[in-house]
Design a protein around this motif. Sequence first.
Motif, PDB file in Angstrom:
ATOM      1  N   ARG A  58       0.826  -1.196   0.000  1.00 23.37           N
ATOM      2  CA  ARG A  58       0.000   0.000   0.000  1.00 23.37           C
ATOM      3  C   ARG A  58       0.871   1.260   0.000  1.00 23.37           C
ATOM      4  N   TRP A  59       1.931   1.202   0.784  1.00 29.62           N
ATOM      5  CA  TRP A  59       2.819   2.351   0.865  1.00 29.62           C
ATOM      6  C   TRP A  59       3.559   2.554  -0.462  1.00 29.62           C
ATOM      7  N   ILE A  60       4.157   1.486  -0.928  1.00 27.98           N
ATOM      8  CA  ILE A  60       4.973   1.576  -2.134  1.00 27.98           C
ATOM      9  C   ILE A  60       4.135   1.993  -3.341  1.00 27.98           C
ATOM     10  N   ASN A  61       2.994   1.406  -3.468  1.00 26.22           N
ATOM     11  CA  ASN A  61       2.221   1.597  -4.686  1.00 26.22           C
ATOM     12  C   ASN A  61       1.233   2.747  -4.620  1.00 26.22           C
ATOM     13  N   TYR A  62       1.015   3.229  -3.422  1.00 25.27           N
ATOM     14  CA  TYR A  62      -0.059   4.205  -3.365  1.00 25.27           C
ATOM     15  C   TYR A  62       0.188   5.402  -2.461  1.00 25.27           C
ATOM     16  N   ASP A 103       6.224  -0.088  -9.977  1.00 26.33           N
ATOM     17  CA  ASP A 103       6.286  -1.279 -10.821  1.00 26.33           C
ATOM     18  C   ASP A 103       4.894  -1.839 -11.076  1.00 26.33           C
ATOM     19  N   ASN A 104       4.082  -1.796 -10.061  1.00 28.48           N
ATOM     20  CA  ASN A 104       2.722  -2.315 -10.212  1.00 28.48           C
ATOM     21  C   ASN A 104       1.944  -1.529 -11.263  1.00 28.48           C
ATOM     22  N   GLU A 105       2.102  -0.244 -11.208  1.00 27.70           N
ATOM     23  CA  GLU A 105       1.394   0.619 -12.150  1.00 27.70           C
ATOM     24  C   GLU A 105       1.872   0.352 -13.578  1.00 27.70           C
ATOM     25  N   ILE A 106       3.179   0.250 -13.712  1.00 27.10           N
ATOM     26  CA  ILE A 106       3.739   0.005 -15.038  1.00 27.10           C
ATOM     27  C   ILE A 106       3.309  -1.355 -15.562  1.00 27.10           C
ATOM     28  N   ASN A 108       0.600  -2.922 -14.801  1.00 27.37           N
ATOM     29  CA  ASN A 108      -0.799  -2.823 -15.196  1.00 27.37           C
ATOM     30  C   ASN A 108      -0.939  -2.141 -16.550  1.00 27.37           C
ATOM     31  N   VAL A 109      -0.221  -1.062 -16.717  1.00 27.77           N
ATOM     32  CA  VAL A 109      -0.312  -0.318 -17.978  1.00 27.77           C
ATOM     33  C   VAL A 109       0.163  -1.179 -19.139  1.00 27.77           C
ATOM     34  N   TRP A 110       1.211  -1.911 -18.875  1.00 23.06           N
ATOM     35  CA  TRP A 110       1.721  -2.778 -19.934  1.00 23.06           C
ATOM     36  C   TRP A 110       0.697  -3.847 -20.303  1.00 23.06           C
ATOM     37  N   ASN A 111       0.191  -4.498 -19.296  1.00 23.24           N
ATOM     38  CA  ASN A 111      -0.713  -5.616 -19.562  1.00 23.24           C
ATOM     39  C   ASN A 111      -2.046  -5.176 -20.143  1.00 23.24           C
ATOM     40  N   THR A 112      -2.473  -3.983 -19.801  1.00 25.49           N
ATOM     41  CA  THR A 112      -3.801  -3.579 -20.234  1.00 25.49           C
ATOM     42  C   THR A 112      -3.787  -2.710 -21.471  1.00 25.49           C
ATOM     43  N   TYR A 113      -2.666  -2.104 -21.736  1.00 27.96           N
ATOM     44  CA  TYR A 113      -2.693  -1.108 -22.801  1.00 27.96           C
ATOM     45  C   TYR A 113      -1.479  -1.168 -23.717  1.00 27.96           C
ATOM     46  N   LEU A 114      -0.305  -1.055 -23.132  1.00 27.08           N
ATOM     47  CA  LEU A 114       0.882  -0.895 -23.971  1.00 27.08           C
ATOM     48  C   LEU A 114       1.177  -2.123 -24.819  1.00 27.08           C
ATOM     49  N   LYS A 115       0.893  -3.278 -24.261  1.00 28.89           N
ATOM     50  CA  LYS A 115       1.157  -4.504 -25.020  1.00 28.89           C
ATOM     51  C   LYS A 115       0.323  -4.518 -26.299  1.00 28.89           C
ATOM     52  N   LYS A 116      -0.917  -4.123 -26.141  1.00 32.46           N
ATOM     53  CA  LYS A 116      -1.790  -4.093 -27.319  1.00 32.46           C
ATOM     54  C   LYS A 116      -1.345  -3.008 -28.290  1.00 32.46           C
ATOM     55  N   LYS A 117      -1.007  -1.879 -27.701  1.00 29.94           N
ATOM     56  CA  LYS A 117      -0.588  -0.766 -28.546  1.00 29.94           C
ATOM     57  C   LYS A 117       0.645  -1.156 -29.359  1.00 29.94           C
ATOM     58  N   LEU A 118       1.581  -1.760 -28.692  1.00 30.50           N
ATOM     59  CA  LEU A 118       2.805  -2.158 -29.368  1.00 30.50           C
ATOM     60  C   LEU A 118       2.533  -3.249 -30.396  1.00 30.50           C
TER      61      LEU A 118
END
Length: 315
Positions: A58-62, A103-106, A108-118
Amino acid sequence: MGKGRAPCCDKVRLNKGSWTPEEDLRLIAYIKKYGHANWRALPKKAGLLRCGKSCRLRWINYLRPDIKRGNFSEEEEETIIKLHTLLGNKWSRIASQLPGRTDNEIKNVWNTYLKKKLASRERKKGDHKITDEPNSSLIESHSNSEHLGPQNREKNRNQTTETTEVQKEPKDDTIEVEVQHKSNSSVLSRCSSSLSFATVENLHSEENEDKIFEIPEMMIEPELWSMIEEGDCGESLAVKKNETASDESKDWLESLEIELGLCEPRDEKQETVLSVDSCQEEGNGLCFDPFQIEPASPLLLEYLYDVNVESSNID
DNA sequence: AACTCCCGCAACCGCCAGTCC
DNA sequence: CGGACTGGCGGTTGCGGGAGT
């Protein structure tokens, strides 16, 4: 070593799922005051019914003060794509090159968006297949690129900085903080991400170690502090803000207030702010009720003023 | 308006690696 | 040296909200 082990904590009687505002405040207050030298012991000392791992996450990610919120910029996206090409799913290493991003945010972004975009981009180019594996052939050449060079990093840091703060000498038991909100007022998610406080390193003192904390010196917005200390509305927050803050930080603060449940969203038609009367109509005369959701404000106030973790919490 | 589907994201889980005794 | 302990990492899950029907 590394052969698995017993659960990090007794999961029985521990809270799971989303964090409540009160839990966030407790965690922030504790870390702010004592740091996080021992995650395992932290929840108990802080009076949290969470396991240490959960607190850490919670601390690290938020809750960290330097978290950057809001959408990823084009530049950040490109950085992630390039770094992922180099490193694969080394999210923490990728995150280390993106100040304020976790890292968690990245991930998530990769798995949900960037992978498809790429993938769609590569499909257009008819280029190599997208995988989660690093492209080792690029590693060497990229190591000389200036992508991670000081200029870019500095640029990125400048983009990242949303708040800077100067801690002054504490007056009495309160902490005076100047918070300058730069950049955009990014979208607040949940409640606590924008509570600001000094770096933990400066806060950890040996004499406090292993001691149940007493009065958390939470470096919340001065307005919030004044509300806490005065225990009433005093005057409308918006009026105060007009005196002290820029338009941007007003927006930011307003979002924070709403997210924390400190006030109702402004009626856009009337463009009025909550008045003392309207606050007091809410009930006991205390406008400040950060935990409208749960639990009620008296608990918080008791906590903030006279924390006695031993008596109010687990064993 | 009601329902279903899809997506984004916070949080959890299990394993690994480093450190200490 | 090896076991115990802790922090860190990456994969996965599941909830909540928005979009679509």
